[in-house]
Design an enzyme around this catalytic site. Structure first.
Site, PDB file in Angstrom:
ATOM      1  N   HIS A  98      81.119   8.479  71.053  1.00 35.53           N
ATOM      2  CA  HIS A  98      80.682   9.272  69.912  1.00 35.53           C
ATOM      3  C   HIS A  98      80.634   8.451  68.619  1.00 35.53           C
ATOM      4  CE1 HIS A  98      79.361  12.848  68.152  1.00 35.53           C
ATOM      5  NE2 HIS A  98      80.350  13.682  68.448  1.00 35.53           N
ATOM      6  N   ASP A 156      75.319  10.232  68.520  1.00 33.57           N
ATOM      7  CA  ASP A 156      75.568  11.592  68.035  1.00 33.57           C
ATOM      8  C   ASP A 156      75.369  12.591  69.167  1.00 33.57           C
ATOM      9  OD1 ASP A 156      76.078  10.688  65.465  1.00 33.57           O
ATOM     10  OD2 ASP A 156      73.965  10.817  64.881  1.00 33.57           O
TER      11      ASP A 156
END
Length: 413
Positions: free
Chosen positions: A384, A388
């Site tokens: 992450h 995204d």
């Protein structure tokens, strides 16, 4: 006198461990005969004889650590074992009986190991033969954990006897309990298993890993496979599987979402302009990930043939370092073992990995009607810090659409 050295390791491999010698000092060998096996963090490398001759001295023993291009044995090319080295035997003279050894507890004598026994074990490594002499356990009765069921030194240090074995040690006590008892076996982790453990632990601790899920209707793909599998195999010589289409669909999705095909190098993001997809393969030594190079240039037949080749090499322990270095994205198929759903762990420095799972019939709502369809859960784990949630979800949705309608790949839609 020639030198036998360890192979030259790539920069990513610091050293290796000798796991087995297939020859003894003074043994005559032929060119390309297997001499030793060296286990590195990634693969097991084989050392073969450079020519016909005799192994005069073994420098590095089993379990010794060796560096790249380090001397492990000495070899005399063109030499042969002299017949004079063996004691003369009068064919008319009967062989002297072998005197049995007296048991330590004063009980019944235990038959010692004679030359005939040694010849029976000539295919075992020197370390195994030595352990057999010390323990009085015949390696033929021990469950082997090595390649092809071969008995290793570790197996002999804490042997697990085969189901039909009732071998005892020189003391007269059983080496292992009878089948069905509460037995334990303690063995050290191999270098490969240690590396896998360390990398998985590092991936979970050093990345911001998150997993998104989706499901895919496999009926269109299964119908296509049923219709064309015979023609495909006849034309290309390989069977048509599901993995090739997933590889091609993943390649197309990676083109649309470059961040999923990227890697992290310190504080830099490296966007790869090529598509090298690793395919997780289970082997006797653990999970390995050989890499398909330039999948955007491969046909489905090329992918199927290469995966089949990798599978065979993995089972035989013959995957090379060049087969597994690199990779920009990984696919792991736990469905072949029956996994319904999982969260695959990243393969650093890659930023994403796709998990495929078992195909099960499930009731699904289609245009207001309930239909039974073969469904598969897909899981995309990603870092992450770099990807995204929107990109990860869109990548997985794109992959789902391409698999559910393979024609889109052909039409480049």
């Amino acid at each position: 006198m020639a030198e036998i050295k360890a192979p030259v390791f790539p920069e990513s491999v610091a050293d290796g461990t000798i796991v087995e010698w297939h020859v003894t000092e003074g043994q005559q060998v032929n060119r390309d005969d297997l001499l030793a096996e060296i286990e590195t963090d990634k693969v097991v490398l084989e050392v073969v004889a450079p020519d016909n001759g005799v192994v005069t001295r073994i420098v590095k023993q089993v379990d010794d650590t060796v560096l790249s291009d380090e001397l492990i044995a000495e070899f005399e090319a063109g030499a042969s074992v002299s017949a004079e080295a063996a004691p003369a035997v009068d064919p008319d003279q009967p062989a002297a009986p072998v005197q049995p050894k007296q048991a330590a507890d004063g009980g019944e004598p235990v038959q010692g190991t004679d030359k005939a026994d040694e010849s029976d074990h000539k295919d075992q490594s020197p370390a195994v033969r030595k352990a057999a002499k010390e323990s009085g356990v015949d390696p033929k009765n021990v469950e082997g954990s090595g390649r092809g069921g071969r008995v290793t030194k570790t197996d002999m240090s804490n042997p697990t006897l085969k189901a039909d074995s009732s071998i005892t040690s020189d003391s007269g006590r059983p080496v292992a309990e009878a089948v069905g008892e509460r037995t334990e076996k303690r063995v050290p982790m191999t270098r490969l298993r240690k590396t896998i453990a360390n990398r998985l632990l590092a991936a979970s601790q050093e990345t911001a890993m998150l997993t998104t899920f989706n499901e895919v209707n496999m009926k269109p793909l299964m119908d296509m496979r049923t219709k064309y599998k015979d023609q495909f195999e006849k034309r290309h010589g390989v069977r048509l599987g599901f993995m090739s289409l997933f590889v091609k669909a993943a390649t197309e999705a990676l083109k649309r979402y470059p961040a999923v095909n990227a890697s992290l190098d310190g504080d830099d993001i490296v966007y790869h302009g090529y598509y090298d997809i690793g395919v997780a393969v289970s082997s006797n030594r653990g999970l390995v990930v050989p890499v398909l190079r330039d999948t955007d240039r491969m046909s489905m037949a090329d992918v199927e043939a290469k995966i089949r080749e990798f599978g065979g090499k993995a089972q035989e322990g013959k995957l090379g370092l060049e087969d597994m270095v690199g990779g920009t994205f990984t696919i792991s198929n736990g469905g072949v073992f029956g996994s319904l759903m999982s969260t695959p762990i990243l393969n650093p420095p890659q930023t994403a990995i796709l998990g495929m799972h078992a195909i099960n019939d499930r009731p699904m709502a289609v245009n207001g009607e309930v239909k039974i369809l073969p469904m598969m859960y897909l899981a995309l784990s990603y870092d992450h810090r770099m990807i995204d949630g929107k990109e990860a979800v869109q990548f997985l949705v794109t992959l789902k659409e391409l698999v559910e309608d393979p024609t889109m790949l052909l039409l480049d839609l």
